[in-house]
Motif scaffolding. Structure first.
Motif, PDB file in Angstrom:
ATOM      1  N   VAL A  27     -62.813  15.238  46.294  1.00  0.00           N
ATOM      2  CA  VAL A  27     -62.239  15.369  48.017  1.00  0.00           C
ATOM      3  C   VAL A  27     -60.827  14.167  48.545  1.00  0.00           C
ATOM      4  O   VAL A  27     -61.127  13.434  47.754  1.00  0.00           O
ATOM      5  CB  VAL A  27     -64.077  14.786  48.732  1.00  0.00           C
ATOM      6  CG1 VAL A  27     -65.197  15.334  48.349  1.00  0.00           C
ATOM      7  CG2 VAL A  27     -64.006  13.479  48.473  1.00  0.00           C
ATOM      8  N   LEU A  28     -60.697  14.660  49.621  1.00  0.00           N
ATOM      9  CA  LEU A  28     -59.744  13.573  50.151  1.00  0.00           C
ATOM     10  C   LEU A  28     -60.048  13.006  51.450  1.00  0.00           C
ATOM     11  O   LEU A  28     -60.526  14.147  52.344  1.00  0.00           O
ATOM     12  CB  LEU A  28     -58.888  14.272  50.631  1.00  0.00           C
ATOM     13  CG  LEU A  28     -57.493  14.165  51.694  1.00  0.00           C
ATOM     14  CD1 LEU A  28     -56.814  13.233  50.604  1.00  0.00           C
ATOM     15  CD2 LEU A  28     -56.526  14.914  51.525  1.00  0.00           C
ATOM     16  N   THR A  29     -60.567  11.949  51.993  1.00  0.00           N
ATOM     17  CA  THR A  29     -61.313  11.390  53.090  1.00  0.00           C
ATOM     18  C   THR A  29     -59.985  10.752  53.618  1.00  0.00           C
ATOM     19  O   THR A  29     -58.630   9.698  52.948  1.00  0.00           O
ATOM     20  CB  THR A  29     -62.315  10.535  52.397  1.00  0.00           C
ATOM     21  OG1 THR A  29     -63.028  10.321  51.934  1.00  0.00           O
ATOM     22  CG2 THR A  29     -62.575   9.338  53.613  1.00  0.00           C
ATOM     23  N   LEU A  30     -59.924  11.241  54.756  1.00  0.00           N
ATOM     24  CA  LEU A  30     -58.961  10.395  55.882  1.00  0.00           C
ATOM     25  C   LEU A  30     -59.307   9.605  56.950  1.00  0.00           C
ATOM     26  O   LEU A  30     -60.073  10.688  57.600  1.00  0.00           O
ATOM     27  CB  LEU A  30     -57.585  11.700  56.034  1.00  0.00           C
ATOM     28  CG  LEU A  30     -57.048  12.240  54.980  1.00  0.00           C
ATOM     29  CD1 LEU A  30     -55.951  14.134  55.406  1.00  0.00           C
ATOM     30  CD2 LEU A  30     -55.821  11.739  54.210  1.00  0.00           C
ATOM     31  N   SER A  31     -58.217   9.379  57.995  1.00  0.00           N
ATOM     32  CA  SER A  31     -58.630   9.103  59.381  1.00  0.00           C
ATOM     33  C   SER A  31     -58.133   9.816  60.267  1.00  0.00           C
ATOM     34  O   SER A  31     -56.789  10.134  60.358  1.00  0.00           O
ATOM     35  CB  SER A  31     -57.978   7.351  59.638  1.00  0.00           C
ATOM     36  OG  SER A  31     -58.340   7.164  60.712  1.00  0.00           O
ATOM     37  N   ARG A  32     -58.809  10.051  61.042  1.00  0.00           N
ATOM     38  CA  ARG A  32     -58.104  10.994  62.276  1.00  0.00           C
ATOM     39  C   ARG A  32     -57.347  10.360  62.749  1.00  0.00           C
ATOM     40  O   ARG A  32     -55.907  10.974  64.241  1.00  0.00           O
ATOM     41  CB  ARG A  32     -59.207  11.845  63.140  1.00  0.00           C
ATOM     42  CG  ARG A  32     -60.454  12.711  62.127  1.00  0.00           C
ATOM     43  CD  ARG A  32     -61.580  13.337  63.139  1.00  0.00           C
ATOM     44  NE  ARG A  32     -61.762  14.292  63.670  1.00  0.00           N
ATOM     45  CZ  ARG A  32     -61.361  13.891  64.623  1.00  0.00           C
ATOM     46  NH1 ARG A  32     -61.792  12.402  65.270  1.00  0.00           N
ATOM     47  NH2 ARG A  32     -61.637  14.538  65.693  1.00  0.00           N
ATOM     48  N   SER A  33     -57.413   8.916  62.968  1.00  0.00           N
ATOM     49  CA  SER A  33     -56.546   8.600  64.213  1.00  0.00           C
ATOM     50  C   SER A  33     -55.908   8.483  63.261  1.00  0.00           C
ATOM     51  O   SER A  33     -54.677   7.871  64.321  1.00  0.00           O
ATOM     52  CB  SER A  33     -57.658   6.866  64.345  1.00  0.00           C
ATOM     53  OG  SER A  33     -57.914   6.209  63.549  1.00  0.00           O
ATOM     54  N   VAL A 421     -66.112  16.251  59.430  1.00  0.00           N
ATOM     55  CA  VAL A 421     -66.292  15.850  59.855  1.00  0.00           C
ATOM     56  C   VAL A 421     -66.914  13.973  60.558  1.00  0.00           C
ATOM     57  O   VAL A 421     -67.352  14.775  61.506  1.00  0.00           O
ATOM     58  CB  VAL A 421     -65.689  16.633  61.476  1.00  0.00           C
ATOM     59  CG1 VAL A 421     -64.727  15.553  62.699  1.00  0.00           C
ATOM     60  CG2 VAL A 421     -64.259  17.248  60.926  1.00  0.00           C
ATOM     61  N   LYS A 422     -66.337  13.468  60.654  1.00  0.00           N
ATOM     62  CA  LYS A 422     -67.333  12.425  60.434  1.00  0.00           C
ATOM     63  C   LYS A 422     -67.048  11.199  61.486  1.00  0.00           C
ATOM     64  O   LYS A 422     -66.244  10.314  60.337  1.00  0.00           O
ATOM     65  CB  LYS A 422     -68.733  11.010  59.613  1.00  0.00           C
ATOM     66  CG  LYS A 422     -68.597  11.902  57.992  1.00  0.00           C
ATOM     67  CD  LYS A 422     -69.479  12.362  57.309  1.00  0.00           C
ATOM     68  CE  LYS A 422     -68.047  11.582  56.525  1.00  0.00           C
ATOM     69  NZ  LYS A 422     -69.203  10.734  55.704  1.00  0.00           N
ATOM     70  N   GLY A 423     -66.992  11.060  62.944  1.00  0.00           N
ATOM     71  CA  GLY A 423     -66.658   9.816  63.172  1.00  0.00           C
ATOM     72  C   GLY A 423     -64.746  10.176  63.749  1.00  0.00           C
ATOM     73  O   GLY A 423     -64.459  11.679  63.171  1.00  0.00           O
ATOM     74  N   ASP A 424     -64.067   9.075  62.904  1.00  0.00           N
ATOM     75  CA  ASP A 424     -63.054   8.744  63.004  1.00  0.00           C
ATOM     76  C   ASP A 424     -62.647   9.236  61.431  1.00  0.00           C
ATOM     77  O   ASP A 424     -61.095   9.055  60.797  1.00  0.00           O
ATOM     78  CB  ASP A 424     -62.714   7.372  62.823  1.00  0.00           C
ATOM     79  CG  ASP A 424     -60.760   6.936  62.799  1.00  0.00           C
ATOM     80  OD1 ASP A 424     -60.582   8.446  64.051  1.00  0.00           O
ATOM     81  OD2 ASP A 424     -60.481   6.659  62.574  1.00  0.00           O
ATOM     82  N   GLU A 425     -63.518   9.831  60.593  1.00  0.00           N
ATOM     83  CA  GLU A 425     -62.894  10.551  58.929  1.00  0.00           C
ATOM     84  C   GLU A 425     -63.273  12.212  59.129  1.00  0.00           C
ATOM     85  O   GLU A 425     -63.901  12.713  59.703  1.00  0.00           O
ATOM     86  CB  GLU A 425     -63.997  10.002  58.042  1.00  0.00           C
ATOM     87  CG  GLU A 425     -63.281   8.530  57.393  1.00  0.00           C
ATOM     88  CD  GLU A 425     -64.274   7.983  56.430  1.00  0.00           C
ATOM     89  OE1 GLU A 425     -63.280   6.700  55.630  1.00  0.00           O
ATOM     90  OE2 GLU A 425     -65.123   9.180  55.996  1.00  0.00           O
ATOM     91  N   TRP A 426     -62.411  12.587  57.953  1.00  0.00           N
ATOM     92  CA  TRP A 426     -62.460  14.116  57.325  1.00  0.00           C
ATOM     93  C   TRP A 426     -62.471  13.525  56.562  1.00  0.00           C
ATOM     94  O   TRP A 426     -61.673  12.582  55.734  1.00  0.00           O
ATOM     95  CB  TRP A 426     -61.514  14.691  57.207  1.00  0.00           C
ATOM     96  CG  TRP A 426     -61.179  14.868  59.062  1.00  0.00           C
ATOM     97  CD1 TRP A 426     -61.493  15.647  60.019  1.00  0.00           C
ATOM     98  CD2 TRP A 426     -59.280  15.260  59.491  1.00  0.00           C
ATOM     99  NE1 TRP A 426     -60.558  15.797  61.050  1.00  0.00           N
ATOM    100  CE2 TRP A 426     -59.254  15.696  60.704  1.00  0.00           C
ATOM    101  CE3 TRP A 426     -58.103  14.632  59.114  1.00  0.00           C
ATOM    102  CZ2 TRP A 426     -58.277  15.957  61.758  1.00  0.00           C
ATOM    103  CZ3 TRP A 426     -56.950  14.351  60.080  1.00  0.00           C
ATOM    104  CH2 TRP A 426     -57.090  14.624  61.108  1.00  0.00           C
TER     105      TRP A 426
END
Length: 433
Positions: A27-33, A421-426
């Motif tokens: 998985v790749l976890t990214l900050s949406r902001s 899509v969890k809050g500010d995270e993908w």
């Protein structure tokens, strides 16, 4: 030892951590902001590079002999020369230098950014992440003026495709050689990179999203070159933060090259430029050898000269792709270095400049670009300079809102992939890429 083309304004060895990325095995976890800020960097980076490149666009296209007349590193900051048709130097700047728009000014749309804006708008107002041929046709005919009604800022393959769309034809037919004689020009290379940003870390998905937009105007080798750029953009969000920016870009480029057929002209062009880079020759020499190899000797299946196309195919996919790889590799991941080389390299210089300006602008983020230049830039964008019918007040949009539209599209792509899509995270699954 290769010396950098220009002193770096502010050395940013690795740049900011890319959207606070955390990549595990699957998985790749990214900050949406964080991604929102990077998308603003994409739009700003493209605009700076696009308009700076317009200053030298078509000034130097190689000529017909073995010794082409080109700009060199010494020409940065000097007087801009007339283009290949003898037209006066650019009215943007008397000298070859950065074109800037401050906070009180507005960036104008151009063909390097406006079709990407159009595609993002179509996706934002659709329930799909994969545009159909009919949606593309309807979007083009709604938002692009018929050339009979005045300047519409389309050329070669884009113009032919638009004419075909006005007659009811839809992609991919609009890029088939029997319908569009300019199917192997540069057009799709400057209009589809953004699809890579809609599928962070997933080049396979990005290529699927971009398939019909690319085929609106490109077939064959031009389609391959466009795919190369889309893959580069998709990989940017997953770049290893432990690497230097130079190493990140070279790793991304190698991965994008691996997806090209080895027997394609596009792959052979990449390999030739990379060999010259690894041989430590100056970038000007590598560019001159590109001219000789492809415009004079017509090697690796590149036959533009013998086809007798106007300006020796100066708008062609191939020669501009090769020039773009010169600037990418020799720029070594630095925004200013890469764009300056692209601006001076020749041919359709604003296009490779805008492509890499957008990529490195995304990787640096808006704040990183402004820090490197030591100034604040405008974040407003006048889409109605070149296109029409968009809801932005008086046609003027802004980078924060444009970036928010991009984030919302990524939300949908991530959900389709079975990610979260969890809050500010993908949380983006990487299996299958």
């Amino acid at each position: 030892m290769r010396r950098l083309f220009y002193p770096l304004a502010l050395a940013m060895v690795c740049g900011p951590v890319l959207a606070q990325a955390d990549m595990q095995a699957d998985v790749l976890t990214l900050s949406r902001s964080g991604y929102h800020e990077q998308l603003q960097g994409f739009w700003l980076g493209q605009c700076i590079a696009n308009w700076t490149g317009i200053v030298t666009e078509m000034d130097k296209i190689g000529g017909e002999g073995a010794t082409g007349v080109f700009y060199t590193r010494e020409d940065w900051g000097k007087k801009d020369q007339p283009n290949a048709w003898g037209m006066n130097a650019s009215d943007l700047s008397e000298n070859i230098d950065w074109v800037r728009r401050g906070p009180e000014e507005i960036w104008g749309a151009d063909d390097d950014t406006d079709i990407e804006y159009l595609y993002q708008h179509l996706l934002s107002h659709s329930d799909t992440t994969r545009l159909t041929g009919e949606q593309i046709r309807d979007g083009w005919t709604t938002h692009i003026r018929d050339e009979k009604d005045g300047e519409n800022f389309l050329w070669v393959s884009n113009q032919n495709a638009h004419n075909l769309m006005l007659k009811g034809m839809v992609p991919p037919a609009t890029s088939e050689p029997e319908n569009n004689e300019f199917y192997d020009m540069i057009d799709a290379q400057l209009t589809t990179e953004i699809f890579g940003l809609f599928a962070p870390g997933r080049p396979d998905v990005a290529l699927d999203l971009a398939r019909l937009p690319i085929r609106a105007t490109a077939s064959g080798e031009a389609e391959l070159a466009s795919q190369f750029y889309v893959v580069m953009y998709a990989l940017a969000a997953a770049a290893d933060p432990a690497l230097s920016r130079k190493e990140q870009v070279q790793s991304m480029a190698s991965a994008a090259r691996a997806r090209l057929p080895d027997d394609s002209t596009t792959a052979k062009m990449y390999d030739f430029v990379k060999r010259r880079f690894e041989a430590d020759v100056p970038w000007e020499q590598a560019r001159d050898e590109v001219h000789i190899r492809y415009q004079v000797e017509q090697q690796d299946g590149y036959d533009m000269t013998s086809r007798g196309i106007f300006c020796n195919g100066c708008f062609a996919s191939g020669i501009n792709f090769a020039a773009s790889i010169v600037s990418l590799l020799y720029g070594e991941g630095n925004y200013q270095e890469t764009v300056k080389i692209a601006v001076l390299a020749g041919w359709d210089s604003d296009n490779p400049a805008a492509t890499w300006g957008g990529l490195l602008g995304f990787m640096d983020g808006k704040g990183g670009i402004e820090e490197a230049f030591g100034q604040k830039f405008s974040d407003r964008y006048n889409i109605h300079r070149t296109r029409m019918g968009f809801p932005a007040p008086e046609g003027v949009d802004n980078f924060p809102d444009m970036a928010a539209a991009g984030v919302a599209i990524v939300d949908r792509v991530v959900a389709e992939l079975g990610g979260e899509v969890k809050g500010d995270e993908w949380v983006i699954p990487l299996a299958g890429q």
